[in-house]
Write a protein that holds these residues in place. Structure first.
Motif, PDB file in Angstrom:
ATOM      1  N   HIS A   1     -42.016 -13.953   0.454  1.00 41.16           N
ATOM      2  CA  HIS A   1     -42.369 -13.517   1.523  1.00 41.16           C
ATOM      3  C   HIS A   1     -43.038 -12.089   1.308  1.00 41.16           C
ATOM      4  O   HIS A   1     -43.259 -11.277   1.903  1.00 41.16           O
TER       5      HIS A   1
ATOM      6  N   HIS B   1     -34.063 -19.367   7.493  1.00 41.12           N
ATOM      7  CA  HIS B   1     -35.231 -19.663   7.508  1.00 41.12           C
ATOM      8  C   HIS B   1     -35.664 -20.781   8.502  1.00 41.12           C
ATOM      9  O   HIS B   1     -35.630 -21.444   7.513  1.00 41.12           O
TER      10      HIS B   1
ATOM     11  N   ALA C   1     -38.305 -22.849   6.877  1.00 39.37           N
ATOM     12  CA  ALA C   1     -39.297 -23.495   6.109  1.00 39.37           C
ATOM     13  C   ALA C   1     -39.172 -24.484   5.668  1.00 39.37           C
ATOM     14  O   ALA C   1     -39.881 -24.973   5.401  1.00 39.37           O
TER      15      ALA C   1
ATOM     16  N   HIS D   1     -44.949 -23.049   5.141  1.00 37.78           N
ATOM     17  CA  HIS D   1     -44.052 -23.906   3.684  1.00 37.78           C
ATOM     18  C   HIS D   1     -44.762 -25.261   3.767  1.00 37.78           C
ATOM     19  O   HIS D   1     -43.950 -26.517   4.080  1.00 37.78           O
TER      20      HIS D   1
ATOM     21  N   ASP E   1     -38.320 -21.998  -0.743  1.00 40.44           N
ATOM     22  CA  ASP E   1     -39.539 -21.223  -1.076  1.00 40.44           C
ATOM     23  C   ASP E   1     -39.367 -20.813  -2.330  1.00 40.44           C
ATOM     24  O   ASP E   1     -40.626 -20.595  -2.520  1.00 40.44           O
TER      25      ASP E   1
ATOM     26  N   LEU F   1     -40.184 -17.574  11.082  1.00 37.84           N
ATOM     27  CA  LEU F   1     -40.954 -17.774  10.075  1.00 37.84           C
ATOM     28  C   LEU F   1     -40.689 -17.584   8.529  1.00 37.84           C
ATOM     29  O   LEU F   1     -41.226 -18.102   7.456  1.00 37.84           O
TER      30      LEU F   1
HETATM   31 ZN    ZN Z   1     -40.266 -19.012   4.066  1.00 38.85          ZN
END
Ligand code: ZN
Length: 303
Positions: free
Chosen positions: A61, A195, A197, A129, A275, A215
């Protein structure tokens, strides 16, 4: 100013791009996230020269292209990325590539819109995701292999054969993680992370997923979010919450403190790969190893 520099590097890269053809005849492929890099290496084997931009622990991100990245992208024969604004700060470069008719493969194009989780919080209107639902990753595997086969027809059979082998591994993984998750009764399937994900993970494995930051990691969690979530944890008797490898620990530690200040306990159940995969060369540095590690961390901490 940064924008000016990036645009300058883009035009420089385009003008030098023509001489990029490799002496060894292999396609020069640039990928973004570690999940996509691992997938493309599995499909491409020794027929592709794969360069991943992001490493272990890197948050897509927030990832900004360096000048070196921009030249890599524009000198590539094929660029493969997640899309749905996961790589939010690279959008400008992706748009430029589209105008230059650069060959790109966008993994999220493999997924039907009806199978995407909507989200108003994201510029794409969908949760990006997608890799955490194994049925999505299966579709993405077939899609990327068929696109590579189109672009590099002489190795088409090789890519398709490798994809088939990989799909069998994903199917074995699916059975294995289902068995593990079945150790956890449904009322204990509450996943609290830094977060959001894990919504696709939650959809597939029937978890209630709550992320502290929303998000994208681009927005910080406020004091109110922390207090609200602390209350939720106490009310639902959640035993453990989780740190993510690509997000700073402090948000989850603040949540743990907030629970403590209300006279209750919640443990940090371990670190999840959200992530980004683990370090290259380790089991968690592969998509399959990452998925197994996450599932065992989650189940063992919440049991
Ligand atoms: Zn993420």
């Amino acid at each position: 100013m940064r924008k000016v520099i990036v645009l300058f590097v883009i035009s420089l890269a385009i003008s030098c791009g023509k001489k990029a053809k490799k002496a060894n005849g292999k396609l020069n492929v640039v990928t973004t996230t570690t999940m996509i890099t691992d997938l493309v290496k599995n499909i491409g084997g020794d027929k592709l020269d794969v360069k991943g931009l992001m490493g272990a622990g890197v948050d897509p991100h927030l990832y900004k292209a360096s000048e070196g990245d921009v030249s890599k992208l524009f000198n590539a024969d094929v660029v493969i990325y997640n899309g749905l604004h996961l790589e939010g700060k690279l959008e400008e470069v992706f748009e430029k590539m589209e105008h230059q008719n650069k060959k790109t493969i966008v993994a999220s194009n493999a997924i039907d819109k009806n199978n995407l989780i909507s989200s108003e919080l994201f510029a794409s209107n969908y949760d990006p995701h997608i890799w955490f639902d194994l049925s999505n990753w299966t579709k993405i595997t077939s899609y990327v292999a068929s696109k590579l086969a189109e672009i590099d027809a002489k190795n088409a059979d090789f890519y398709k054969k490798n994809a088939k082998i990989y799909l069998d591994k994903l199917s074995a993984l699916n059975k294995q993680v289902e068995n593990k998750i079945n150790e956890l009764p449904e009322e204990k399937r509450i996943l609290v992370t830094a977060h959001d994900a894990f919504n696709y993970f939650g959809r597939q494995h029937k978890f209630n997923v709550v992320g502290l930051q929303g998000l994208s990691t681009a927005t910080e969690a406020g004091v109110q979010d922390v207090q609200k979530l602390a209350k939720f944890i106490i009310e639902n008797e959640v035993k453990a919450i989780f740190v993510e490898s690509s997000v700073p620990k402090r948000t989850i530690e603040a949540l743990q403190e907030a629970v403590k200040s209300k006279g209750q306990e919640v443990v940090i159940g371990g670190t999840l790969y959200s992530d980004a995969l683990g370090s290259a060369g380790t089991e968690e540095g592969t998509y399959i190893g990452m998925y197994k590690a996450n599932v065992s961390t989650i189940v063992n901490a919440l049991k």
